[in-house]
Scaffold this motif. Structure first.
Motif, PDB file in Angstrom:
ATOM      1  N   VAL A   5     -82.838  85.005 -62.725  1.00 23.79           N
ATOM      2  CA  VAL A   5     -82.590  83.671 -63.266  1.00 23.79           C
ATOM      3  C   VAL A   5     -82.161  83.758 -64.726  1.00 23.79           C
ATOM      4  O   VAL A   5     -81.344  82.959 -65.184  1.00 23.79           O
ATOM      5  CB  VAL A   5     -83.860  82.807 -63.137  1.00 23.79           C
ATOM      6  CG1 VAL A   5     -83.674  81.449 -63.780  1.00 23.79           C
ATOM      7  CG2 VAL A   5     -84.254  82.670 -61.679  1.00 23.79           C
ATOM      8  N   PHE A   6     -82.672  84.741 -65.451  1.00 25.77           N
ATOM      9  CA  PHE A   6     -82.468  84.793 -66.899  1.00 25.77           C
ATOM     10  C   PHE A   6     -81.322  85.699 -67.330  1.00 25.77           C
ATOM     11  O   PHE A   6     -80.972  85.706 -68.499  1.00 25.77           O
ATOM     12  CB  PHE A   6     -83.755  85.251 -67.590  1.00 25.77           C
ATOM     13  CG  PHE A   6     -84.896  84.316 -67.369  1.00 25.77           C
ATOM     14  CD1 PHE A   6     -84.900  83.062 -67.951  1.00 25.77           C
ATOM     15  CD2 PHE A   6     -85.954  84.678 -66.554  1.00 25.77           C
ATOM     16  CE1 PHE A   6     -85.955  82.184 -67.740  1.00 25.77           C
ATOM     17  CE2 PHE A   6     -87.011  83.802 -66.341  1.00 25.77           C
ATOM     18  CZ  PHE A   6     -87.006  82.551 -66.924  1.00 25.77           C
ATOM     19  N   SER A  10     -79.383  85.992 -71.101  1.00 23.75           N
ATOM     20  CA  SER A  10     -79.571  87.201 -71.909  1.00 23.75           C
ATOM     21  C   SER A  10     -78.238  87.915 -72.117  1.00 23.75           C
ATOM     22  O   SER A  10     -78.007  88.506 -73.173  1.00 23.75           O
ATOM     23  CB  SER A  10     -80.594  88.127 -71.264  1.00 23.75           C
ATOM     24  OG  SER A  10     -80.114  88.594 -70.019  1.00 23.75           O
ATOM     25  N   ALA A  11     -77.329  87.862 -71.139  1.00 22.54           N
ATOM     26  CA  ALA A  11     -76.014  88.481 -71.308  1.00 22.54           C
ATOM     27  C   ALA A  11     -75.212  87.752 -72.380  1.00 22.54           C
ATOM     28  O   ALA A  11     -74.561  88.384 -73.215  1.00 22.54           O
ATOM     29  CB  ALA A  11     -75.259  88.470 -69.977  1.00 22.54           C
TER      30      ALA A  11
END
Length: 59
Positions: A5-6, A10-11
């Motif tokens: 999901v994250f 984060s990318a």
């Protein structure tokens, strides 16, 4: 709920941080006024390298 999901957030954050670092490395002295005397350009280095007189003394 896992890591999947994250990863988009984060990318994007990682790309933003890397982009800021690259911009600061390239334009940091102009943006932050960190250097008072800029590095000489390639042309100035070439002029200094080839402008000296050559003298040979045989002892």
């Amino acid at each position: 709920m896992g890591l999947h999901v994250f990863w988009p957030a984060s990318a994007v954050l990682t790309l933003f941080v890397v982009g800021v670092i690259m911009i600061l490395l390239k334009f940091g002295p102009r943006i932050c006024k960190t250097r008072h005397v800029p590095f000489p350009s390639d042309e100035e280095w070439e002029e200094k390298a080839y402008s000296r007189e050559m003298s040979v003394s045989i002892a």
